[in-house]
Design a protein around this motif. Sequence first.
Motif: not given
Length: 519
Positions: A309, A313, A316
């Motif tokens: 995760y 992020q 992104k």
Amino acid sequence: MMMKLSTRIKRKPLQATACVSAAAVLLAACGGGAPAANSGGAAAGGSGKPLEIQMTVRLFDQVPDMNNAYWKEYQKRTNTKLNVEWIPDGDYTTKLNLILASGNIPEVLVANNLKSPALVNAIKNGAFWDLTPLLGDFSKYPNLKNNSAPGAWETSRILGKIYGIPQNVAQVSNGPKIRKDWLTKLGLPMPKTVDEFRDALKKIVAADLSGGGKHDTLGIIAKTDLLSTSTGGFSSAFGADKPTYNEEGGLIYNKLTPQFTDTVNYFRQLYADGSLAQEFSVMKSTQAQELFQTGKAAAYLNESMRWDYPFTQSVKKVQPDAEVETIMLQGPGGYTISRGTGVVDIMLISKKVPEEKVKQILDYMEKTTTKEYYDLTVYGVEGIHYNKVDGKIQLTEQRDKDLGSSAPWQVLALYYDKYMKTVSWAAPQEYNDAKINYLDSIGYFEKGTLDPFSVINSDTFLNVWPKVQQEWQSMGVKAIVGQISMDEYKAYVDKLNSNPDFKKAYKEFADSYKEFFGK
């Protein structure tokens, strides 16, 4: 600014149920929220003067301020004064060997390689306490017994005895990471086998999906060296962890088995495809992580699942559709899951420490191997490092400043939880629930294979392997990049395996395996 932290994770019963959480090292929170109230100010060694302990431990981020709010509270609750020498992980093995050679050993010394000849020789020379008789049947130390990883006290033995207190870690948490969004963009299914993985990487690299337009998209990069460590689980997929015997009944070292040679050949194919980074053998861990987090690579090895995760992020920020996922691949001999012993390091006590103080240090370890202290190392102090809002924990920015990434975990044995490195504190609760449910549904925790050489011993091997290890690693790299043929690499491995010293070591390995695992 405050960060929301999920506080409940669905799970099946564990050998030792624990709170899956550790904000600073990107773990997940669970189990009802805040740390338990202070159970009293009694020290590990009594209620009077704080117990001073001199330690040398590993460090994975910045040196902590031992006078900040967290460390003051931790030492207050344990009634200790910790004098800690923090050594960066990258320098730790060198520093450890210097300490052992000098004989200037701190009261508590962390060892990160139980097979190190320097460590074994120091133990043989009486540098550390044999804790076996002091711990006895563990009737005085139920937390150390029941809240440690399954089998930790057996797998961490050296020369058949307990010389160190195991520091607990998840037994399985790794696997190849892949850019799932890039697979989707090319209309490719999630690979399930090592061959499908190879095919997917070729197509991703050819499509140059990193967005630079310079045909510089990388395939596989790795946090650490591919050959000398876990190979990202690929050697397990090719069956290298399964016991393999020679004609004399000796147990062949796993990196010199035909299965590991098959692993080398697989990486050779990836390199020929252009799917293994050309600099794989010299790439530093920080460089590899930065490349992956900035969207330059399709796959990343040798990092736990808890990073899925946070990595997503990070990527992104430059590629908004990014999605990172750890996958389980099947190979001809197993899966890309390396099972550890659940022990990351051991904490040895110098023989110079008086027996009474050794018992006090053991009391300190017993006191802190609980869920209460696990939560404290994760959340910190209420009102400073976290607050409770509607029954849920919200971390403050001060939490990371005071606790760092994992420093609180280095000074105690730590409460064990098998999920501790597979989920992320930063992720939404639904994400963590889905991750755990998925891993349980595919039998992830049961399919990993244990490297038997992480627990069995051979005195002969400790002497002969260091003499050829660098040469072997160099030959492996040459085989992968095509500087030598696979036949030449195999001939080199056969030469090692036919060496009388190696054959002697293999007989010792076979005896040790039988003693440890039975028939």
